[in-house]
Each structure stands twice: as C-alpha cells, then as structure tokens.
Scaffold this active site. Structure first.
Site, PDB file in Angstrom:
ATOM      1  N   GLU A 101      -4.828   3.944   6.549  1.00 30.43           N
ATOM      2  CA  GLU A 101      -4.590   3.748   5.118  1.00 30.43           C
ATOM      3  C   GLU A 101      -5.061   4.928   4.266  1.00 30.43           C
ATOM      4  OE1 GLU A 101      -5.520  -0.130   3.155  1.00 30.43           O
ATOM      5  OE2 GLU A 101      -6.340   1.136   1.580  1.00 30.43           O
ATOM      6  N   SER A 149     -10.700  -0.357   3.696  1.00 29.20           N
ATOM      7  CA  SER A 149      -9.914  -0.642   4.901  1.00 29.20           C
ATOM      8  C   SER A 149      -9.402   0.669   5.494  1.00 29.20           C
ATOM      9  CB  SER A 149      -8.715  -1.519   4.562  1.00 29.20           C
ATOM     10  OG  SER A 149      -9.151  -2.701   3.947  1.00 29.20           O
ATOM     11  N   ARG A 187       0.828  -1.218   0.000  1.00 31.36           N
ATOM     12  CA  ARG A 187       0.000   0.000   0.000  1.00 31.36           C
ATOM     13  C   ARG A 187       0.863   1.270   0.000  1.00 31.36           C
ATOM     14  NH1 ARG A 187      -2.594  -3.684  -0.796  1.00 31.36           N
ATOM     15  NH2 ARG A 187      -4.571  -4.347   0.115  1.00 31.36           N
TER      16      ARG A 187
END
Ligand SMILES: Cc1cc2nc3c(=O)[nH]c(=O)nc-3n(C[C@H](O)[C@H](O)[C@H](O)COP(=O)(O)OP(=O)(O)OC[C@H]3O[C@@H](n4cnc5c(N)ncnc54)[C@H](O)[C@@H]3O)c2cc1C
Length: 347
Positions: free
Chosen positions: A342, A247, A173
């Site tokens: 995130e 998420s 990520r």
C-alpha cells in the site's frame, strides 16, 4: 518535526534536507532540495523556477511512504492551510481545505460543527492533500463518498484545474493521481460535501456494536468519532511511539471461485463480498502465515495488528523491503494470493 522543516514560504528552500522525521516509518533519507510553499501562487513560482528536467516529489506527512533512498531534484511539502465553509443548502454543507491541513484537524472541525461524513475517517494520519491520492478509507467509508472536487496544479501546463469526484477515478486505495496520472498533478486543495442532519454509517463491526441499537437520529458524528478513535488507539501503533506506515499491504480482492476454494481449505478465512469480487483480510493471511509479531532484523509485523509493518529502530528501506518480500512470499506460497504494497515507494 517542525525543526527539520524549512519555513513555509517559497523563497526558502532547504538543501540536503533530512527526511527522517518526515516519514512515519522513520527511514533515513535526504532530499536534494526541499520547499514548503504555503499558497498556490508560491507553488507556481517554485515550479516556474525549477528545471523541468529535474525530478519532482510531493510529500505530505510521510505516513504512507517507503523512502527507498535519497530524493534527487526538488521535493515539495505543501503548507497550504485553511478550512472554510463554501456554501450550504437545506441538506448539505460544502467545505474546502488546503492541501497542507492535517487531515484529523479537518475531521475534528467538521464533526464539532455537527456536520456528518468524516467521522469514520477520524485519526487517519496525513494531510488533506494526500487524502484523494489513495482515496483514504476506514470503517466502511471512503473519501470518495464525500468528496465534491479536487483542485490541482498541473505540473505540465502550470494551470490550476478542478476534478469532480467522478473524474478522479477513485477505487479501493486508488485514484488517477496514484495511478495513470502519477506525478502530473499536485493537489492543492479539496472540497467536500457533508450532511447537516447526521446519517452516520455504523455498519462496520465495532461501530455496529456500539450504535447499532440506536435510531439513526440519535447517533451523532461526535460519538462515532470518539468510538473510532478509541478503537484505532487500541489496535494501531502510534507512529510517534513505534514507527510505521499503517497497513503495509492492501486487502487482496479475488474472484468468487478463488474465495470459495480458499474457504474450503481455510474455513476461518476472513472475507468480505464486494461488487468486484471478494476482499480478503490481508492481516488474517499474514497472521496465518506466521508473521504476526515476528521480526526480521530491526523491522517486524506488529504483534497486535499483523498488517502493520513496524520499525523497531534503526531500519533502512532494505530492511523493510526484505521483510515485505518474505511476508509476500509466504502468503503466496500458503494461499496462492499476491499481496500488493500500500505505501508508495519513493523515489
Ligand atoms: C498508523 C497509520 C494508520 C493509517 N490508517 C489509514 C487508514 O485507516 N486508511 C487509509 O486510507 N490510510 C491510512 N494510513 C495511511 C496514510 O495515513 C494515508 O495514506 C494518508 O492520506 C497519507 O497522507 P500523508 O500526508 O502522510 O501523505 P504521504 O505519505 O506524504 O504521501 C503519500 C502519497 O501521496 C502523494 N501526495 C501527498 N500529498 C500530495 C499532494 N498534495 N498532491 C499530490 N500527491 C500528494 C505523495 O507523493 C505520495 O505518493 C495510515 C497510516 C498510518 C501511519
């Protein structure tokens, strides 16, 4: 959504634009000026006319954002379109997509052609241009595995540049665009390398259960895409129905000794060994900390997927941050593990 956007061309810029429909958490915020260039030339023109001192933001479909307050300066929402086959050899096909292409349209198109590589990444919201920013991933596959190059406009030099995949500093990520070069490059397009003969990756649990017994050549990208879509729809809230940004925390990576110690205290700990350590399932940690399905004001952690922070209606960014802080504090207290957010916080 489209009624709140200015038309896709450089000449029209919307002042004081409402961004509520342009972020999937549906947080209320406004952009001082919003432009939607539909070609690289239009983008270059918008940037040339901008005062370099004014703040600059780029948003895609807002599916990985927490917009904390109104955005000053200029916000760009790229409308650069197009999906084409660039070249092929016996094994691979190379395709290019504009930054404004809806990611799942790209996946659907390639899979329908019989090309393999994107099927596990089906139904991830957002644009093709945002995909390299955080190296999107799902079901055991990351964009970095199929990415050939990224085309960018350098905000500093106003030049078009190309970065090969190994220059993008991809990680879990993460990429150079999200970390050390944040704000410097506007991604205008991506090029991917896909396989003509399927070799689908079905090692991830639900895919293994559906396809693990079949020989490789019998597992088609179309079938994997359908399965991924079914699993995602059964687990993840649709942002069009219940506002969320996917998420909310990354899965934390700890070292082997920390993971072993946690495993002694929590035998059910969900953990995956990685080359760089052990990845813990953040959703499991949040659930064990008692936050699954729990609300704090108008926001909560989803009742089916504890990793997803949802806006039940009328939330502000302060509500979101208060819940995120509370969840983070409880997980730290109980497990000694720090959760990292995130979605990107703007401005
Ligand atoms: C229900 C749901 C499920 C999700 N599932 C997944 C998943 O399985 N895997 C996963 O990885 N992600 C997932 N996400 C997160 C999100 O879909 C991805 O991060 C997606 O790539 C974001 O695209 P976007 O166009 O909405 O970008 P935005 O949210 O608008 O922007 C995200 C960041 O990218 C930057 N950015 C956007 N476009 C550009 C550009 N052209 N050039 C430079 N910077 C740019 C922005 O400045 C911002 O910092 C999910 C989100 C939701 C809501």
């Amino acid at each position: 959504m489209s009624q709140s956007l200015p038309p896709a061309d450089s000449s029209s810029q919307l002042c004081d634009a409402d961004l509520t429909a342009l972020n999937t958490l549906r947080l209320p915020a406004r952009a001082h000026r919003l432009a939607r260039p539909s070609t690289v030339d239009e983008l270059a023109q918008v940037l040339a006319e901008r005062n370099p001192a004014e703040p600059l933001f780029v948003i895609g479909e807002g599916s990985n954002l927490v917009i904390g307050s109104d955005l000053p300066g200029l916000t760009l929402s790229l409308a650069i379109d197009g999906m084409v086959q660039v070249k092929e050899d016996d094994v691979h096909v190379w395709i290019a997509a504009g930054a404004g292409v809806h990611w799942d349209d790209l996946v659907a198109w390639t899979v329908t052609q019989g090309w393999q590589g994107l099927e596990n990444l089906s139904l991830i919201p957002g644009t093709a241009g945002a995909a390299p920013f955080q190296n999107i991933g799902a079901y055991g596959v990351e964009l970095s595995q199929v990415l050939e190059q990224v085309t960018v406009l350098d905000v500093v030099t106003a030049r078009v540049e190309h970065f090969a995949a190994d220059e993008c500093e991809f990680a879990y990520r993460d990429s150079r665009f999200k970390s050390r070069d944040r704000g410097r490059y506007i991604i205008t397009g991506i090029e991917l390398r896909l396989r003509k003969q399927p070799r689908c990756d079905v090692r991830y649990g639900p895919l293994q259960a559906a396809f693990g017994h079949l020989p490789e050549h019998e597992v088609s990208p179309v079938a994997v895409r359908e399965r991924v879509i079914a699993v995602r729809q059964s687990k993840l809230p649709d942002p069009a129905v219940l506002a969320n940004a996917g998420s909310f925390f990354k899965n934390p990576v700890v070292n082997g000794a920390e993971a072993d110690a946690l495993k002694v205290r929590f035998p059910d700990l969900v953990a995956y060994p990685q080359p760089q350590g052990v990845k813990l399932a953040a959703g499991w940690l949040i659930e064990q900390a008692g936050w699954k399905g729990k609300c704090l004001g108008p926001v909560g952690m989803h009742s089916e997927q504890a990793l997803v922070l949802v806006n039940h209606g009328g939330a502000t960014s302060a509500d979101v941050m208060a819940l995120a802080d509370a969840v983070r504090a409880d997980v730290l207290e109980q497990f000694g593990v720090t959760l990292e957010q995130e979605p990107v916080l703007l401005p």
